[in-house]
Design a protein around this motif. Structure first.
Motif, PDB file in Angstrom:
ATOM      1  N   TYR A  67      -6.466  -3.096   4.955  1.00  0.00           N
ATOM      2  CA  TYR A  67      -6.251  -2.279   3.754  1.00  0.00           C
ATOM      3  C   TYR A  67      -6.966  -0.937   3.878  1.00  0.00           C
ATOM      4  N   ARG A  68      -8.209  -0.983   4.316  1.00  0.00           N
ATOM      5  CA  ARG A  68      -8.967   0.263   4.462  1.00  0.00           C
ATOM      6  C   ARG A  68      -8.350   1.163   5.522  1.00  0.00           C
ATOM      7  N   ALA A  69      -7.972   0.569   6.644  1.00  0.00           N
ATOM      8  CA  ALA A  69      -7.415   1.365   7.738  1.00  0.00           C
ATOM      9  C   ALA A  69      -6.099   2.028   7.323  1.00  0.00           C
ATOM     10  N   ILE A  70      -5.201   1.271   6.702  1.00  0.00           N
ATOM     11  CA  ILE A  70      -3.881   1.797   6.314  1.00  0.00           C
ATOM     12  C   ILE A  70      -4.029   2.836   5.200  1.00  0.00           C
ATOM     13  N   THR A  71      -4.878   2.529   4.208  1.00  0.00           N
ATOM     14  CA  THR A  71      -5.077   3.461   3.087  1.00  0.00           C
ATOM     15  C   THR A  71      -5.684   4.775   3.568  1.00  0.00           C
ATOM     16  N   ASN A  72      -6.696   4.706   4.416  1.00  0.00           N
ATOM     17  CA  ASN A  72      -7.320   5.927   4.931  1.00  0.00           C
ATOM     18  C   ASN A  72      -6.333   6.778   5.705  1.00  0.00           C
ATOM     19  N   TYR A  73      -5.509   6.135   6.529  1.00  0.00           N
ATOM     20  CA  TYR A  73      -4.534   6.883   7.317  1.00  0.00           C
ATOM     21  C   TYR A  73      -3.497   7.543   6.405  1.00  0.00           C
ATOM     22  N   ALA A  74      -3.029   6.792   5.394  1.00  0.00           N
ATOM     23  CA  ALA A  74      -2.036   7.342   4.464  1.00  0.00           C
ATOM     24  C   ALA A  74      -2.607   8.528   3.695  1.00  0.00           C
ATOM     25  N   TYR A  75      -3.853   8.415   3.226  1.00  0.00           N
ATOM     26  CA  TYR A  75      -4.461   9.515   2.473  1.00  0.00           C
ATOM     27  C   TYR A  75      -4.655  10.754   3.350  1.00  0.00           C
ATOM     28  N   ARG A  76      -5.014  10.526   4.618  1.00  0.00           N
ATOM     29  CA  ARG A  76      -5.154  11.680   5.528  1.00  0.00           C
ATOM     30  C   ARG A  76      -3.816  12.382   5.726  1.00  0.00           C
ATOM     31  N   LYS A  77      -2.754  11.598   5.871  1.00  0.00           N
ATOM     32  CA  LYS A  77      -1.434  12.216   6.058  1.00  0.00           C
ATOM     33  C   LYS A  77      -1.012  12.975   4.819  1.00  0.00           C
ATOM     34  N   ILE A 123       0.834  -1.210   0.000  1.00  0.00           N
ATOM     35  CA  ILE A 123       0.000   0.000   0.000  1.00  0.00           C
ATOM     36  C   ILE A 123       0.862   1.251   0.000  1.00  0.00           C
ATOM     37  N   ILE A 124       1.859   1.277   0.862  1.00  0.00           N
ATOM     38  CA  ILE A 124       2.689   2.479   1.023  1.00  0.00           C
ATOM     39  C   ILE A 124       3.431   2.828  -0.261  1.00  0.00           C
ATOM     40  N   LYS A 125       3.912   1.830  -0.981  1.00  0.00           N
ATOM     41  CA  LYS A 125       4.653   2.089  -2.223  1.00  0.00           C
ATOM     42  C   LYS A 125       3.801   2.854  -3.228  1.00  0.00           C
ATOM     43  N   LYS A 126       2.488   2.682  -3.161  1.00  0.00           N
ATOM     44  CA  LYS A 126       1.589   3.352  -4.096  1.00  0.00           C
ATOM     45  C   LYS A 126       1.196   4.760  -3.647  1.00  0.00           C
ATOM     46  N   CYS A 127       1.504   5.086  -2.385  1.00  0.00           N
ATOM     47  CA  CYS A 127       1.025   6.355  -1.824  1.00  0.00           C
ATOM     48  C   CYS A 127       2.104   7.424  -1.692  1.00  0.00           C
ATOM     49  N   VAL A 128       3.360   7.084  -2.023  1.00  0.00           N
ATOM     50  CA  VAL A 128       4.459   8.041  -1.862  1.00  0.00           C
ATOM     51  C   VAL A 128       4.249   9.249  -2.771  1.00  0.00           C
ATOM     52  N   THR A 129       4.492  10.442  -2.244  1.00  0.00           N
ATOM     53  CA  THR A 129       4.384  11.691  -3.008  1.00  0.00           C
ATOM     54  C   THR A 129       5.667  12.496  -2.813  1.00  0.00           C
ATOM     55  N   LEU A 172       5.581   4.521   5.956  1.00  0.00           N
ATOM     56  CA  LEU A 172       5.780   3.157   6.460  1.00  0.00           C
ATOM     57  C   LEU A 172       5.611   3.100   7.972  1.00  0.00           C
ATOM     58  N   SER A 173       6.206   4.053   8.680  1.00  0.00           N
ATOM     59  CA  SER A 173       6.082   4.046  10.151  1.00  0.00           C
ATOM     60  C   SER A 173       4.623   4.192  10.560  1.00  0.00           C
ATOM     61  N   ASP A 174       3.879   5.041   9.858  1.00  0.00           N
ATOM     62  CA  ASP A 174       2.452   5.195  10.151  1.00  0.00           C
ATOM     63  C   ASP A 174       1.676   3.933   9.772  1.00  0.00           C
ATOM     64  N   GLY A 175       2.071   3.305   8.653  1.00  0.00           N
ATOM     65  CA  GLY A 175       1.399   2.088   8.220  1.00  0.00           C
ATOM     66  C   GLY A 175       1.591   0.948   9.201  1.00  0.00           C
ATOM     67  N   ILE A 176       2.796   0.828   9.748  1.00  0.00           N
ATOM     68  CA  ILE A 176       3.072  -0.218  10.741  1.00  0.00           C
ATOM     69  C   ILE A 176       2.234   0.019  11.992  1.00  0.00           C
ATOM     70  N   TRP A 177       2.196   1.269  12.434  1.00  0.00           N
ATOM     71  CA  TRP A 177       1.402   1.604  13.626  1.00  0.00           C
ATOM     72  C   TRP A 177      -0.080   1.292  13.384  1.00  0.00           C
ATOM     73  N   THR A 178      -0.586   1.629  12.193  1.00  0.00           N
ATOM     74  CA  THR A 178      -1.989   1.368  11.871  1.00  0.00           C
ATOM     75  C   THR A 178      -2.268  -0.125  11.814  1.00  0.00           C
ATOM     76  N   LEU A 179      -1.338  -0.894  11.257  1.00  0.00           N
ATOM     77  CA  LEU A 179      -1.506  -2.351  11.201  1.00  0.00           C
ATOM     78  C   LEU A 179      -1.590  -2.939  12.608  1.00  0.00           C
TER      79      LEU A 179
END
Length: 315
Positions: free
Chosen positions: A190-200, A148-154, A163-170
């Motif tokens: 997937y929903r939890a990690i994606t939502n958190y990444a998009y918010r960040k 998921i994270i590889k697709k969200c990098v900007t 990644l650190s946020d994704g691990i915490w969310t997992l």
């Protein structure tokens, strides 16, 4: 000898009481299930996890990240966990939550004044085993996080930040997932990690936009506070250009504040702390602290490069 024995016994009782008090203060977070109250469930879970599907070697290939060796070594190790089947996943979540449930039941019966070390050992062993199962679930889903994270990098949010946020969310998702609701954990995570990444990402875009807007508006601001040192205009312009080169090493907020507070450029005017606080969405005191930090960095650069004029300006 009798006195010594009594003393040791008293110390042991005190240590046991302290252990019990710590356990009573420890929060045990679990997802309950009606089946946990059925005494037959314990043997069923032990059979499933002790000699059944969840204890055997799992050799499923991951559809999410097929070659973890392409990652740095520390990430590749995190992604080595085998992907769980639906039955294995449900059995692990059931076991983890049942172990916590059982530990919580036993803990609720604890009396620090009368409990034994054996009582405490039983509860701690249950919690240790629940943690071991939790870690197994976590490792088996790390590939999902990386995918998921590889697709969200900007440009403004790095892979490591996400990644650190994704691990915490997992980790939070593992604790909150209800295995009895009929869907896979990967869907929930997937929903939890994606939502958190998009918010960040959205927060970072807002912050970057605020910095950019404040920087563009800076020359147009009308202020009354002045801070230019007394020197002729030509010297000031030369010094401003020199300082402008050095502040590139500061972060965005520090650059904005230094330019505003020292009126860098031919048309700029000094801005007040309050005006900058309004632009950046922080307190006036925070702007003051950021200016002090930036000035300290510039002063250090001035000392290292022997730029006496900059040292005089920011000193």
């Amino acid at each position: 000898m009798i006195a010594c024995s009594c003393l040791l016994e008293a110390q042991q009782e005190k240590a046991t009481r302290r252990r019990a008090e710590r356990l009573l203060q420890t929060e045990i977070d679990f997802i309950s299930n009606p089946s946990f109250k059925n005494w037959d469930v314990e043997g069923e879970i032990e059979f499933q996890l002790g000699s059944g599907s969840s204890s055997r070697e799992m050799k499923h290939s991951s559809p999410l990240l097929k070659n973890p060796r392409q990652l740095p070594a520390h990430l590749a190790r995190l992604c080595e966990g085998d992907v769980l089947s639906a039955d294995e996943e449900q059995a692990l979540f059931r076991r983890m939550n049942y172990l916590k449930y059982k530990a919580n039941v036993l803990r609720s019966q604890l009396n620090p004044e009368t409990c034994s070390d054996q009582d405490l050992d039983t509860i701690e062993l249950l919690l240790d085993e629940a943690l071991r199962v939790r870690n197994q679930i976590f490792r088996s889903n790390m590939r999902l996080v990386v995918s998921i994270i590889k697709k969200c990098v900007t440009p403004h949010v790095t892979f490591d930040d996400l990644l650190s946020d994704g691990i915490w969310t997992l980790m939070k998702a593992v604790d909150k997932f209800d295995y009895d609701r009929g869907f896979r954990f990967s869907t929930y995570a997937y929903r939890a990690i994606t939502n958190y990444a998009y918010r960040k990402i959205a927060d970072q875009r807002k912050e970057h936009s605020r910095f950019t807007q404040a920087k563009q508006e800076q020359p147009l601001e009308e202020v009354t506070e002045e801070k230019r040192p007394e020197m002729d205009e030509q010297t000031w312009l030369e010094l401003s250009e020199l300082l402008e080169q050095k502040i590139e090493s500061l972060d965005q907020r520090e650059q904005l504040i230094v330019r505003a507070r020292y009126a860098l450029g031919r048309d700029s005017k000094v801005q007040t702390f309050q005006k900058l606080a309004d632009q950046l969405g922080v307190s006036k005191e925070r702007v003051r602290q950021l200016e002090q930090r930036a000035v300290a960095k510039l002063r250090k650069m001035a000392e290292e490069t022997r730029l006496d004029q900059i040292h005089e300006l920011v000193g």
